[in-house]
Design an enzyme around this catalytic site. Structure first.
Site, PDB file in Angstrom:
ATOM      1  N   LYS A  86     112.690  41.767  36.831  1.00 26.53           N
ATOM      2  CA  LYS A  86     112.017  42.984  36.400  1.00 26.53           C
ATOM      3  C   LYS A  86     110.511  42.812  36.223  1.00 26.53           C
ATOM      4  O   LYS A  86     109.787  43.796  36.109  1.00 26.53           O
ATOM      5  CB  LYS A  86     112.660  43.535  35.124  1.00 26.53           C
ATOM      6  CG  LYS A  86     114.134  43.823  35.231  1.00 26.53           C
ATOM      7  CD  LYS A  86     114.571  44.708  36.391  1.00 26.53           C
ATOM      8  CE  LYS A  86     114.079  46.106  36.325  1.00 26.53           C
ATOM      9  NZ  LYS A  86     114.973  47.060  37.036  1.00 26.53           N
ATOM     10  N   SER A 146     124.831  38.695  35.240  1.00 27.72           N
ATOM     11  CA  SER A 146     124.738  39.543  36.444  1.00 27.72           C
ATOM     12  C   SER A 146     124.574  38.691  37.705  1.00 27.72           C
ATOM     13  O   SER A 146     124.949  39.120  38.803  1.00 27.72           O
ATOM     14  CB  SER A 146     123.600  40.563  36.327  1.00 27.72           C
ATOM     15  OG  SER A 146     122.335  39.957  36.470  1.00 27.72           O
TER      16      SER A 146
HETATM   17  N1  PMP Z   1     120.631  42.055  36.345  1.00 33.30           N
HETATM   18  C1  PMP Z   1     119.888  42.035  35.229  1.00 33.30           C
HETATM   19  C2  PMP Z   1     120.090  40.923  34.242  1.00 33.30           C
HETATM   20  C3  PMP Z   1     118.946  43.052  34.993  1.00 33.30           C
HETATM   21  O1  PMP Z   1     118.209  43.028  33.881  1.00 33.30           O
HETATM   22  C4  PMP Z   1     118.807  44.086  35.946  1.00 33.30           C
HETATM   23  C5  PMP Z   1     117.830  45.204  35.681  1.00 33.30           C
HETATM   24  N2  PMP Z   1     118.230  46.063  34.651  1.00 33.30           N
HETATM   25  C6  PMP Z   1     119.620  44.096  37.073  1.00 33.30           C
HETATM   26  C7  PMP Z   1     120.512  43.048  37.252  1.00 33.30           C
HETATM   27  C8  PMP Z   1     119.582  45.219  38.088  1.00 33.30           C
HETATM   28  O2  PMP Z   1     118.367  45.389  38.758  1.00 33.30           O
HETATM   29  P1  PMP Z   1     117.888  46.819  39.249  1.00 33.30           P
HETATM   30  O3  PMP Z   1     117.381  47.558  38.046  1.00 33.30           O
HETATM   31  O4  PMP Z   1     116.801  46.550  40.230  1.00 33.30           O
HETATM   32  O5  PMP Z   1     119.046  47.516  39.863  1.00 33.30           O
END
Ligand code: PMP
Length: 334
Positions: free
Chosen positions: A47, A273
């Site tokens: 991010k 994630s």
């Molecule tokens: N994994 C984590 C740990 C995140 O913080 C985020 C962003 N919220 C994402 C995945 C997903 O990314 P995006 O917002 O680009 O879909």
């Protein structure tokens, strides 16, 4: 220092992350998954890319005043990224987020000097948080990046994550054929997909969500509690155009936790994630049934998950695929 000079100075800390090549055995066969290793960004996650792009755009187009406070809604990493960058630029920051996320997230934001406003499920969770942020933006004139609707989020990945993946794979005489990314805002999957399309690279780009919270698969109708923090934030974001992407991949959060634990055990610090993205990519590779150049994202490291299920024993359930993964080795591609 001028704000633009500060941004210029900080630039080397954003993006240009290595691609990690993970070699593993799955059901006796040797396979490879490539992943962008995003934890080395300025505040430790993917991010940072969007925080930088949005702030740069805001200064370039006079959308923000030097003393203007910033408000943003987040599941954690965007809040951390904006707070770190905004503090470096001299802005006050207010971060509105649900109250069920890991303790580390709130602590890191406050340590950077941001103010956290927590929103309970009864107060509306993510949707409630969006309403509060809008109020700050309209009534108190905060600068509100609004990552879920801001097209600069997608452009950040279109102009950095996407090109980096292509260049790094071309150095290996490869081209991406499969890309999988869990959707929080969808900025990552949309940006990479748009870029590869523009470059004429036929790569299947799949969004991913937790099976316990099938929000995208049900057109926004079904929301469930899940442990893959950072994805599936209770609604389909405006910038996620599902009709431009391949099918939605669903993964179990327990399976994702076990996979993230396994990656940590070989020395790759990743959050939940990242485990989800690995599992989702492997699932799709199996479905395609051929040798595919597959890429995903390791969004952040383990440090924000020390108080969560990532550090506890996770029960194995029927249908998990992480249990059949034997990680063999990894190497970094610059
Ligand atoms: N994994 C984590 C740990 C995140 O913080 C985020 C962003 N919220 C994402 C995945 C997903 O990314 P995006 O917002 O680009 O879909």
């Amino acid at each position: 220092m001028e704000k633009v000079s500060i941004l210029k100075n900080l630039l080397p800390m954003f993006g240009n992350t290595p691609l990690v090549k993970v070699i593993f055995k799955y059901k006796g066969e040797v396979k490879t998954i490539y992943a962008k290793y995003e934890s080395i960004n300025f505040s430790g996650s993917i991010k940072d890319r969007i925080a930088f792009a949005i702030m740069k755009n805001a200064y370039k187009n006079n959308l923000i005043k030097p003393e203007q406070p910033i408000v943003e809604v987040t599941s954690g990493n965007t809040g951390i990224a904006f707070t770190a960058l905004a503090r470096a630029l001299g802005h006050e920051v207010k971060i509105i987020m649900p109250d069920w996320l890991s303790k580390e997230r709130y602590d890191i934001i406050e340590l950077y000097g941001g103010k956290v406003e927590k929103v309970s499920a009864a107060q509306g969770g993510f949707i409630g948080a969006l309403r509060i942020a809008e109020r700050y933006a309209q009534q108190e004139h905060y600068f509100y990046p609004d990552q879920f609707s801001n097209q600069t989020n997608v452009h950040a990945h279109e102009s950095s994550t996407g090109p980096e993946i292509l260049i790094q794979l071309l150095k290996q005489n490869l081209k991406p054929e499969l890309f999988v990314a869990g959707v929080g805002t969808g900025g990552t999957v949309m940006g990479v997909s748009n870029y590869l399309k523009k470059m004429g690279i036929p790569c299947l780009c799949h969004p991913l969500e937790p099976s316990n919270s099938p929000t995208m698969s049900t057109g926004g109708k079904k929301i469930g509690s899940h442990r893959i923090q950072g994805v599936s934030d209770e609604f389909i974001p405006e910038i996620t155009k599902l009709d431009t992407l391949e099918s939605i991949i669903s993964v179990d959060d327990g399976d994702s936790i076990i996979m993230a634990q396994k990656l940590n055990k070989i020395g790759l610090s990743v959050g939940i994630s990242s485990g989800a993205n690995f599992i989702g990519t492997l699932k799709k590779m199996e479905e395609l049934g051929k040798n595919t150049t597959a890429v995903t994202i390791f969004c952040d490291n383990s440090f924000k998950y020390l108080s969560t299920a990532l550090c506890k024993e996770e029960p194995v359930k029927e249908g998990f695929i992480s249990t059949d993964v034997e990680l063999l080795e990894f190497s970094f591609i610059r």
